[in-house]
Write a protein that holds these residues in place. Structure first.
Motif, PDB file in Angstrom:
ATOM      1  N   UNK A  86      14.482  -8.952  10.812  1.00 14.91           N
ATOM      2  CA  UNK A  86      13.716  -8.722   9.598  1.00 14.91           C
ATOM      3  C   UNK A  86      13.282  -7.264   9.494  1.00 14.91           C
ATOM      4  N   UNK A  87      12.375  -7.032   8.568  1.00 14.52           N
ATOM      5  CA  UNK A  87      11.798  -5.683   8.374  1.00 14.52           C
ATOM      6  C   UNK A  87      10.284  -5.817   8.411  1.00 14.52           C
ATOM      7  N   UNK A  88       9.632  -4.712   8.691  1.00 12.64           N
ATOM      8  CA  UNK A  88       8.159  -4.695   8.742  1.00 12.64           C
ATOM      9  C   UNK A  88       7.641  -3.706   7.696  1.00 12.64           C
ATOM     10  N   UNK A  89       6.772  -4.201   6.841  1.00 13.61           N
ATOM     11  CA  UNK A  89       6.061  -3.326   5.903  1.00 13.61           C
ATOM     12  C   UNK A  89       4.787  -2.855   6.627  1.00 13.61           C
ATOM     13  N   UNK A  90       4.641  -1.564   6.856  1.00 13.44           N
ATOM     14  CA  UNK A  90       3.586  -1.069   7.783  1.00 13.44           C
ATOM     15  C   UNK A  90       2.863   0.129   7.171  1.00 13.44           C
ATOM     16  N   UNK A  91       1.612   0.301   7.702  1.00 14.18           N
ATOM     17  CA  UNK A  91       0.795   1.469   7.301  1.00 14.18           C
ATOM     18  C   UNK A  91      -0.230   1.741   8.414  1.00 14.18           C
ATOM     19  N   UNK A  92      -0.410   3.041   8.679  1.00 16.21           N
ATOM     20  CA  UNK A  92      -1.319   3.439   9.760  1.00 16.21           C
ATOM     21  C   UNK A  92      -2.734   3.579   9.207  1.00 16.21           C
ATOM     22  N   UNK A  93      -3.709   3.061  10.015  1.00 17.32           N
ATOM     23  CA  UNK A  93      -5.130   3.206   9.655  1.00 17.32           C
ATOM     24  C   UNK A  93      -5.658   4.573  10.131  1.00 17.32           C
ATOM     25  N   UNK A  94      -6.889   4.858   9.760  1.00 18.56           N
ATOM     26  CA  UNK A  94      -7.470   6.161  10.108  1.00 18.56           C
ATOM     27  C   UNK A  94      -7.649   6.319  11.610  1.00 18.56           C
ATOM     28  N   UNK A  95      -7.907   5.198  12.363  1.00 19.78           N
ATOM     29  CA  UNK A  95      -8.117   5.280  13.808  1.00 19.78           C
ATOM     30  C   UNK A  95      -6.796   5.199  14.580  1.00 19.78           C
ATOM     31  N   UNK A  96      -5.698   5.227  13.885  1.00 15.07           N
ATOM     32  CA  UNK A  96      -4.402   5.202  14.546  1.00 15.07           C
ATOM     33  C   UNK A  96      -3.787   3.816  14.684  1.00 15.07           C
ATOM     34  N   UNK A  97      -4.570   2.783  14.371  1.00 15.31           N
ATOM     35  CA  UNK A  97      -4.022   1.413  14.399  1.00 15.31           C
ATOM     36  C   UNK A  97      -3.031   1.231  13.242  1.00 15.31           C
ATOM     37  N   UNK A  98      -1.934   0.535  13.539  1.00 15.73           N
ATOM     38  CA  UNK A  98      -0.916   0.276  12.508  1.00 15.73           C
ATOM     39  C   UNK A  98      -0.934  -1.221  12.179  1.00 15.73           C
ATOM     40  N   UNK A  99      -1.092  -1.490  10.886  1.00 15.72           N
ATOM     41  CA  UNK A  99      -1.076  -2.895  10.428  1.00 15.72           C
ATOM     42  C   UNK A  99       0.266  -3.146   9.724  1.00 15.72           C
ATOM     43  N   UNK A 100       0.878  -4.280  10.015  1.00 16.20           N
ATOM     44  CA  UNK A 100       2.193  -4.559   9.438  1.00 16.20           C
ATOM     45  C   UNK A 100       2.362  -6.023   9.018  1.00 16.20           C
ATOM     46  N   UNK A 101       3.295  -6.215   8.112  1.00 21.07           N
ATOM     47  CA  UNK A 101       3.682  -7.564   7.648  1.00 21.07           C
ATOM     48  C   UNK A 101       5.192  -7.715   7.864  1.00 21.07           C
ATOM     49  N   UNK A 102       5.614  -8.777   8.566  1.00 17.76           N
ATOM     50  CA  UNK A 102       7.021  -9.003   8.885  1.00 17.76           C
ATOM     51  C   UNK A 102       7.661  -9.913   7.834  1.00 17.76           C
ATOM     52  N   UNK A 103       8.826  -9.487   7.363  1.00 20.47           N
ATOM     53  CA  UNK A 103       9.606 -10.276   6.394  1.00 20.47           C
ATOM     54  C   UNK A 103      11.007 -10.431   6.964  1.00 20.47           C
ATOM     55  N   UNK A 104      11.517 -11.658   6.997  1.00 22.10           N
ATOM     56  CA  UNK A 104      12.846 -11.939   7.543  1.00 22.10           C
ATOM     57  C   UNK A 104      13.925 -11.579   6.528  1.00 22.10           C
ATOM     58  N   UNK A 105      15.082 -11.109   7.027  1.00 23.76           N
ATOM     59  CA  UNK A 105      16.155 -10.682   6.140  1.00 23.76           C
ATOM     60  C   UNK A 105      16.770 -11.858   5.371  1.00 23.76           C
ATOM     61  N   UNK A 106      16.775 -13.061   5.982  1.00 20.81           N
ATOM     62  CA  UNK A 106      17.341 -14.184   5.218  1.00 20.81           C
ATOM     63  C   UNK A 106      16.460 -14.523   4.027  1.00 20.81           C
ATOM     64  N   UNK A 107      15.139 -14.203   4.108  1.00 25.16           N
ATOM     65  CA  UNK A 107      14.267 -14.409   2.964  1.00 25.16           C
ATOM     66  C   UNK A 107      14.498 -13.328   1.912  1.00 25.16           C
ATOM     67  N   UNK A 108      14.759 -12.113   2.379  1.00 17.34           N
ATOM     68  CA  UNK A 108      15.083 -11.057   1.427  1.00 17.34           C
ATOM     69  C   UNK A 108      16.398 -11.388   0.715  1.00 17.34           C
ATOM     70  N   UNK A 109      17.344 -11.997   1.465  1.00 18.88           N
ATOM     71  CA  UNK A 109      18.645 -12.333   0.871  1.00 18.88           C
ATOM     72  C   UNK A 109      18.527 -13.401  -0.203  1.00 18.88           C
ATOM     73  N   UNK A 110      17.492 -14.218  -0.119  1.00 20.41           N
ATOM     74  CA  UNK A 110      17.316 -15.233  -1.155  1.00 20.41           C
ATOM     75  C   UNK A 110      17.138 -14.598  -2.528  1.00 20.41           C
ATOM     76  N   UNK A 111      16.632 -13.364  -2.528  1.00 14.48           N
ATOM     77  CA  UNK A 111      16.430 -12.666  -3.797  1.00 14.48           C
ATOM     78  C   UNK A 111      17.768 -12.367  -4.457  1.00 14.48           C
ATOM     79  N   UNK A 112      18.813 -12.158  -3.634  1.00 20.27           N
ATOM     80  CA  UNK A 112      20.112 -11.780  -4.175  1.00 20.27           C
ATOM     81  C   UNK A 112      20.979 -12.978  -4.562  1.00 20.27           C
TER      82      UNK A 112
END
Length: 967
Positions: free
Chosen positions: A210-236
């Motif tokens: 899958x892929x991770x949608x991510x963003x770094x916080x001010x203290x250096x912590x990174x928060x992310x959301x995981x999405x599987x590629x087979x779910x992305x493929x459902x869009x196509x």
């Protein structure tokens, strides 16, 4: 059929086909023009499809990705600035799990939310999608969510599982779980400005790609959301499942983010392929080679792939937060023409339905025009094949067709009527019925007022009336009508024309015909001669008609009447011959039966009475409406079969010697040998007296001597009286009499004359070669070799017969015959008597009876069979015996018991005969059901009153026998 006619018919077509073809061609031309107009619009439809299809696909993909994955960016933005990223206590981080799980439940396309801290600790909340993911994490089957928290200080991974309602199920820890998100590319590339989408990678925790949608916080912590590629493929996935199309989403490095066939990613994940999928790894060459074949741009390109044309386009797609992706779109050319094909199909369907609607109308109109001709043709063809049931003929408005149809109808009716008559006459055996059929048909065909049929008498001096019918009076009793005398002077001219010239006689109403009754005095008469095969006139067919129908009879129906008369003549001759033959056969059979009875005067009229009683009892069974014989019936041919069989039931007796049939004493052969025995006793009596005289030859006999002579002769008289009584065979011979007989047989007498003198060669052959000794004493009663009579002709010994012939034809031994226990016949003589049934079967089986009389031998030859199977000659059981055969057995016994002309027995009284027969029923000899009917129907009484002596008829209480019968 001539060859020219065949050639002419070869190229002809029915009228309705010509008419239908014209209209069908017109409709096809109109439909073809319509289809051509429709097809010209396909080019425009194709151009519009090229321009609009991919634009719509790209727009659909963009909107779906924004709808499905936009919330993931919002969640990442929100939590990268929230409290979770600043929480330093690992245990307190679990308090955020319910909130994160609720986000996962609300967003089905996000599979995990995670926070990676700068010190190496991390927290992840995962939605457990399947058992494979649960097995990878070591979690039970009931968990829907799992929270994983890694503590750097303890080096422990804490795992807590939750139910679908976020209830805590289980907590556990795992040591030495090595997973540092800080080494991941998505962590290192995170930005605090905006959220980004990582490159595709294999997520070890989820065991999925899958892929991770991510963003770094001010203290250096990174928060992310995981999405599987087979779910992305459902869009196509293409919304149109019936369309052959492909879509691939990839970046400039050819990393595939989505494929219109999500199953590809599922397979790779199942195989734990950790490397990201590249565009060139897709097995479909059309997709893998797209980058080198199709350039980026607004225009699509048509390429050939495996013999099919595809339209392919590669374009840039701006996803959520303005990420750029490459989008490959491919559709079969024929799919682009889908709308045009729909239009064309509708046009074809419309044309087809128009043709379907037009064809019935066209066909109906053409059929309506051609139907009368076709029906006339079918009727003619049906007549050709002797099928006259086709009476369906519509009236045509065309004069010529109507005339033709009417002629065919008349012809059909005439031929049908004639054939129906001939068939009826051919099937009919009753001559009077045949004559009636001929007259009725003649009247119907000519509308005659009267019909007549006369036949020549046997002395050929008269024409006898056989059938007369008048229109108003109906059938006339011919016995009240005059015969036509052929020697009548007034008929001399008619006789000459009719019998010698063999021509019809036509007389007008005013010409005197005093011998013929007419419907009206004004009727004319026509008589047509009936001639046999030798052209001899055997009768006449006549009809009376008025002046109005004269032309119809003499002109229109002349040939028909002559044909009818000719056929009737042959039929009448045939039936007359058959009737004469049947009468001859019946007379011959009766003469033969009479000859059998005459051969033995002691059997009287047995062969003539048994048929009468058999037919009476069989008729009673047929008349029965209830009980065992309710369903029994016989046709005319079966009655004829029974009649012949019953008259011939004892025909085999012609081979039985009279002296055996008539044997009334035990010692009787051609004569009663008791006279020889009497003579021997006379000799013994004389010897007894002579012996005394010889002893007293010198003087007179005293009283004592005379008394001795008297006693000796008296003893001899008693012994002869006993022999004479035994010889009658009227009573059963008991053991005491047999012993006394053997004692008597030990007496001897002196033979002085050679017994071989004066014998025929046949008799002499039975004597031994020992010479005669004069004066030798021989037994009074003996069984000598000369008494054994050899077979003159060795009998046929067939296995089917239960009667078996003995070694000798007869044994005339004196003791052998006198020792018979019951009756007068010894075993050899009884076989000869009983074998008349074998001879009956053989004689009748050798005769060529017609098929309907094939059972005559069985019926005639089985009246001595018994219902229990112990009878003869075949040992048949009741199931193998036809009912008439069982009836004949009862008739044969009853006639024999009540007959008063048998020398060996006294005629029984009626009650005695019934009683004896009841015992025979109990012993399984006679059919109990038929015997009951014999009594209850009164057949026994009716026969007795007509055929036995009145002195034998006494009162019979049949109830005592009927009540005992159970079957």
């Amino acid at each position: 059929m001539p060859s020219n006619e065949k050639n002419n018919n070869k190229f002809t077509l029915p009228l309705h086909l010509h008419i239908s073809t014209i209209f069908v061609v017109l409709v096809l031309v109109i439909c073809g023009v319509q289809i051509w107009i429709t097809q010209t619009g396909l080019t425009k439809v194709l151009l519009n499809a090229n321009e609009n299809l991919f634009e719509r696909i790209a727009g659909e993909t963009r909107s779906k990705m924004s709808f499905h994955f936009g919330p993931a960016f919002n969640i990442v933005d929100a939590y990268s600035a929230g409290e979770l990223v600043r929480e330093v206590n690992p245990d307190l981080r679990f308090s955020f799990v319910p909130e994160l799980a609720a986000q996962l439940r609300a967003n089905k396309h996000i599979f995990s939310l995670k926070a990676a801290f700068p010190d190496g600790e991390w927290l992840a909340v995962v939605r457990l999608a399947d058992d494979r993911m649960r097995a990878h994490l070591g979690i039970g089957p009931n968990a829907e969510y799992a929270a994983l928290n890694y503590d750097v200080e303890t080096n422990l991974l804490s795992i807590r599982t939750y139910s679908a309602h976020l209830g805590l199920l289980k907590s556990q820890t795992r040591e030495n779980f090595i997973h540092d998100p800080r080494a991941m590319r998505w962590y290192r590339s995170s930005s605090s400005v905006t959220a980004h989408v990582s490159k595709p990678y294999f997520m070890s925790i989820l065991s999925r790609t899958g892929v991770t949608i991510h963003r770094r916080a001010a203290n250096g912590t990174v928060f992310g959301a995981d999405i599987l590629l087979d779910q992305v493929s459902q869009v196509l996935r293409d919304s149109d499942e019936n369309r052959d199309a492909m879509r691939v989403l990839y970046d400039d490095e050819f990393n595939v983010y989505a494929y219109s066939q999500p199953e590809l990613f599922e397979v790779r994940d199942a195989l734990r392929q950790s490397m990201p999928l590249k565009l060139g790894e897709i097995s479909h060459p059309l997709i893998s080679n797209t980058s080198s074949v199709v350039e980026f741009g607004t225009e699509a390109k048509e390429i050939n792939y495996q013999g099919e044309k595809w339209v392919v386009k590669v374009d840039k797609l701006r996803g959520t937060r303005d990420q750029l992706f490459n989008l490959v779109m491919a559709v079969k050319s024929e799919q682009l023409l889908k709308d045009a094909n729909i239009v064309a199909k509708r046009s074809l369907i419309g044309s087809f339905f128009a043709l379907l609607i037009a064809l019935p109308c066209i066909y109906y109109l053409s059929q309506w025009l051609a139907r009368p001709i076709r029906q006339a043709t079918q009727k003619a063809r049906a007549i050709q094949h002797f099928n006259f049931d086709d009476d369906n003929q519509e009236h045509s408005r065309v004069t010529e067709i109507k005339a033709m149809s009417d002629s065919l109808t008349v012809m059909q009716s005439t031929i049908k009527r004639f054939l129906s008559l001939t068939n009826s006459m051919a099937k009919e055996n009753d001559l009077e019925r045949i004559l009636e059929l001929v007259c009725v048909e003649t009247a119907d065909a000519t509308s005659a007022n009267s019909t007549y049929l006369y036949l020549l008498s046997k002395d050929e001096k008269y024409l006898d009336p056989k059938f007369i019918k008048l229109r108003t009076k109906g059938v006339i009793d011919v016995t009240t009508q005059q015969r036509l005398p052929l020697d009548e002077p007034r008929l001399a001219e008619d006789v000459e024309v009719f019998f010698n010239q063999k021509q019809p006689i036509y007389s007008k109403y005013y010409e005197a015909r005093p011998f013929v009754i007419k419907e009206n005095e004004t009727d004319n008469l026509l008589f047509i001669p009936l001639m046999d095969r030798s052209k001899k006139v055997i009768g006449g067919l006549g009809l009376g008609f008025d002046e109005e129908h004269e032309s119809q009879v003499l002109m229109d129906n002349k040939e028909y009447l002559e044909t009818l008369a000719a056929y009737a003549s042959v039929t009448i001759e045939t039936q007359t011959m058959l009737a004469d033959q049947r009468a001859l056969l019946d007379s011959f059979i009766q003469v033969m039966a009479g000859a059998i009875d005459t051969k033995s005067p002691y059997t009287g009229n047995h062969c003539q009475r048994v048929p009468v009683l058999t037919e009476m009892l069989t008729q009673a069974a047929q008349d029965s409406t209830q009980g065992a014989f309710a369903d029994f019936s016989m046709n005319k041919e079966q009655w004829e079969e029974l009649h012949i069989a019953s008259w011939l039931h004892d025909c085999g007796k012609v081979t039985t010697p009279e002296h055996i049939i008539d044997k009334s004493t035990k010692l009787e052969t051609i004569y009663n040998r008791i006279h020889e025995v009497r003579t021997r006793f006379e000799v013994l009596k004389r010897d007894a007296e002579l012996n005394i005289y010889r002893a007293k030859s010198s003087g007179q006999l005293d009283k004592q001597d005379l008394e001795a002579i008297r006693l000796a002769q008296e003893e001899l008289d008693k012994e002869f009286a006993l022999i004479a009584e035994i010889n009658l065979g009227s009573e059963f011979l008991d053991d005491d009499k047999v012993t006394r007989l053997e004692t008597i047989a030990q007496r001897t007498w002196q033979s002085t004359i050679d017994p071989r003198l004066g014998l025929s060669w046949e008799e002499l052959a039975r004597y031994s070669d020992n010479s005669f000794v004069e004066g030798q004493r021989v037994p009074l009663l003996a069984d000598n070799e000369s008494h054994l009579v050899a077979w003159e002709k060795e009998p046929l010994r067939e296995e089917r017969f239960v009667l078996k012939a003995g070694e000798h034809q007869n044994n005339q031994g004196e003791m052998y015959n006198l020792s018979i226990r019951k009756g007068t016949l010894n075993p050899e003589e009884r076989y000869i008597i009983n074998s008349h049934m074998i001879e009956t079967l053989r004689m009748l089986e050798s005769l060529p009876f017609p098929r309907h009389m094939k059972n005559v031998p069985l019926l005639a030859g089985s009246h001595h069979e018994k219902v229990d199977g112990t009878g003869y000659p075949l040992g048949l059981k009741v199931s193998e015996l036809p009912l008439p055969a069982r009836a004949m057995a009862i008739a044969d016994v009853f006639e024999a018991l009540t007959s008063c002309d048998r020398p060996y027995k006294k005629a029984k009284m009626l009650s005695e005969a019934i009683k004896i027969m009841s015992f025979m029923v109990k012993d399984g000899h006679l059919d109990p059901a038929l015997f009951k009917l014999f009594l209850t129907s009164g057949v026994y009484r009716d026969y007795a009153q007509a055929h036995i002596d009145d002195k034998q008829i006494d009162d019979v209480d049949i109830s005592q026998y009927v009540d005992q019968l159970s079957y």
